[in-house]
Design an enzyme around this catalytic site. Sequence first.
Site, PDB file in Angstrom:
ATOM      1  N   TYR A 291       0.863  -1.181   0.000  1.00 28.40           N
ATOM      2  CA  TYR A 291       0.000   0.000   0.000  1.00 28.40           C
ATOM      3  C   TYR A 291       0.898   1.228   0.000  1.00 28.40           C
ATOM      4  O   TYR A 291       1.846   1.312   0.781  1.00 28.40           O
ATOM      5  CB  TYR A 291      -0.881  -0.008   1.257  1.00 28.40           C
ATOM      6  CG  TYR A 291      -1.759   1.210   1.437  1.00 28.40           C
ATOM      7  CD1 TYR A 291      -2.915   1.374   0.671  1.00 28.40           C
ATOM      8  CD2 TYR A 291      -1.444   2.181   2.378  1.00 28.40           C
ATOM      9  CE1 TYR A 291      -3.731   2.494   0.849  1.00 28.40           C
ATOM     10  CE2 TYR A 291      -2.255   3.297   2.562  1.00 28.40           C
ATOM     11  CZ  TYR A 291      -3.403   3.442   1.790  1.00 28.40           C
ATOM     12  OH  TYR A 291      -4.205   4.537   1.966  1.00 28.40           O
TER      13      TYR A 291
ATOM     14  N   ASP B 248       9.549   2.659  -0.962  1.00 26.70           N
ATOM     15  CA  ASP B 248       8.573   3.363  -0.137  1.00 26.70           C
ATOM     16  C   ASP B 248       8.897   3.064   1.325  1.00 26.70           C
ATOM     17  O   ASP B 248       8.550   1.998   1.855  1.00 26.70           O
ATOM     18  CB  ASP B 248       7.158   2.904  -0.502  1.00 26.70           C
ATOM     19  CG  ASP B 248       6.105   3.620   0.335  1.00 26.70           C
ATOM     20  OD1 ASP B 248       6.480   4.350   1.288  1.00 26.70           O
ATOM     21  OD2 ASP B 248       4.909   3.455   0.046  1.00 26.70           O
TER      22      ASP B 248
ATOM     23  N   LYS C  72       5.132  10.194   7.778  1.00 26.65           N
ATOM     24  CA  LYS C  72       4.960  10.867   9.069  1.00 26.65           C
ATOM     25  C   LYS C  72       6.130  10.705  10.034  1.00 26.65           C
ATOM     26  O   LYS C  72       6.274  11.500  10.967  1.00 26.65           O
ATOM     27  CB  LYS C  72       3.669  10.372   9.710  1.00 26.65           C
ATOM     28  CG  LYS C  72       3.502   8.860   9.641  1.00 26.65           C
ATOM     29  CD  LYS C  72       2.065   8.448   9.320  1.00 26.65           C
ATOM     30  CE  LYS C  72       1.999   6.986   8.902  1.00 26.65           C
ATOM     31  NZ  LYS C  72       0.990   6.674   7.937  1.00 26.65           N
TER      32      LYS C  72
HETATM   33  N1  HOZ Z   1      -1.224   4.366   6.241  1.00 20.99           N
HETATM   34  C1  HOZ Z   1      -1.331   3.467   7.342  1.00 20.99           C
HETATM   35  C2  HOZ Z   1      -0.579   2.306   6.959  1.00 20.99           C
HETATM   36  N2  HOZ Z   1      -1.083   1.117   6.900  1.00 20.99           N
HETATM   37  C3  HOZ Z   1      -2.718   3.203   7.738  1.00 20.99           C
HETATM   38  C4  HOZ Z   1      -3.323   4.379   8.294  1.00 20.99           C
HETATM   39  C5  HOZ Z   1      -4.612   4.661   7.666  1.00 20.99           C
HETATM   40  O1  HOZ Z   1      -4.874   4.204   6.544  1.00 20.99           O
HETATM   41  O2  HOZ Z   1      -5.333   5.354   8.320  1.00 20.99           O
END
Ligand code: HOZ
Length: 424
Positions: A144, A239, A267
């Site tokens: 992802y 990534d 972040k």
């Molecule tokens: N981006 C985060 C990683 N899996 C998940 C946080 C979200 O989608 O709120």
Amino acid sequence: MNHSKSEQLFRRAQEIIPGGVNSPVRAFRSVGGNPVFIARGEGSHIFDADGNEYIDYVGSWGPLLLGHRHPEILAALEQALTIGTSFGAPTEQEILLAEAIRDAVPSIEMVRLVNSGTEATMSAIRVARGFTGRDLIVKFEGCYHGHVDSLLVKAGSGVATLGIADTQGVPKAFCDTTIALPYNSPEAVTEAFRTHGDRIAAVIVEPVVGNMGCVPPAPGYLQMLREVTERHGALLILDEVMTGFRVAFGGAQQRYGVKPDLTTLGKVIGGGLPVGAYGGRKDIMSKVAPAGPIYQAGTLSGNPLAVAAGLAMLRHLKAHPEIYHQLEARAAALCANVPAGATVNRVGSMFTFFFTEGPVTDWESAKRSDTARFGRFFRAMLERGVYLAPSQFEAAFVSAAHTEQDIAKTIEAAKEAFRGVAVV
Ligand code: HOZ
């Protein structure tokens, strides 16, 4: 545990916010029950609206390497507040953060700050396309990279959790520019390059996947990606939104000894505040506007609060390399005794318990995990004061704030929770 205030807040939230949450995976949909609403955090612990206390292994989905409300980050934020909250104009602090990133991750010769991991990956693939003059992007099933249109194809994280196979609203033409391959399969990559090699702009990969649960790269896999992309004139984008500063100070690229063309960060470089970055080879990054013709912009990019918090965290990590040994040791202790019927994957301080015999090496094997059983395990842990990510297809994170007592308590809770879901 009493969750009445959280229940009440969730009812209110659903009236005004889609699904009651501002990001789908928070909604507890796949684990049963409703989300707990967080009132505050301190160190390794969070407290919900009903006053329940949990040991937190989400850590804002990874970046809180130092736990909640670390004093140096708070001090940096207080100092930044005396100057102003946003200028939309350059500041010296942005250069300091950019230099700190380059110092830790030498493949990043130039870097552009943005506001989130999604922005970072979206921008990195634009740069890869602009630089190579090619359109196709290779990604991997179960990885992802934020909610970027063309990267939602066969995505992990919330997309996998909710079983949304094809997100509506993404034009087919965008999906047609994405080639999704099984992770950890060199053969699939070789075949894709044999067929489309001169049209592939980049391969983007989570070097350690966190978004189908934690799945490490097979030995030599990342090196193979490096070699094949180089041979075909495509870029390799790591990534490192989850792995950056997490699996080593220099991220997965340091841990596995692979040098990408571009890296994306999220972040973590904001100490938990909203920030992201993409960067890499100078000849590539020099093509970004206004230095070059590839446009990317943002008023809040380099926001002084986010930059101050991020800089404080990176400085602390650099000054305390022993943190990484502690993280490794505490996470290893946590993952040491997984009963038959379950398996655990761990890299450094990120890990996932899967409810399958395993091994879990890719999306096919990750989705064999019994998610109903995971849901029961999750709820049993929550009731015992341990807050895990509310999805089988996410990673858990140990922070430097987790004490030996936290770990011991979590091991005890896990023993009981495993027994409760008949994995012994
Ligand atoms: N981006 C985060 C990683 N899996 C998940 C946080 C979200 O989608 O709120």
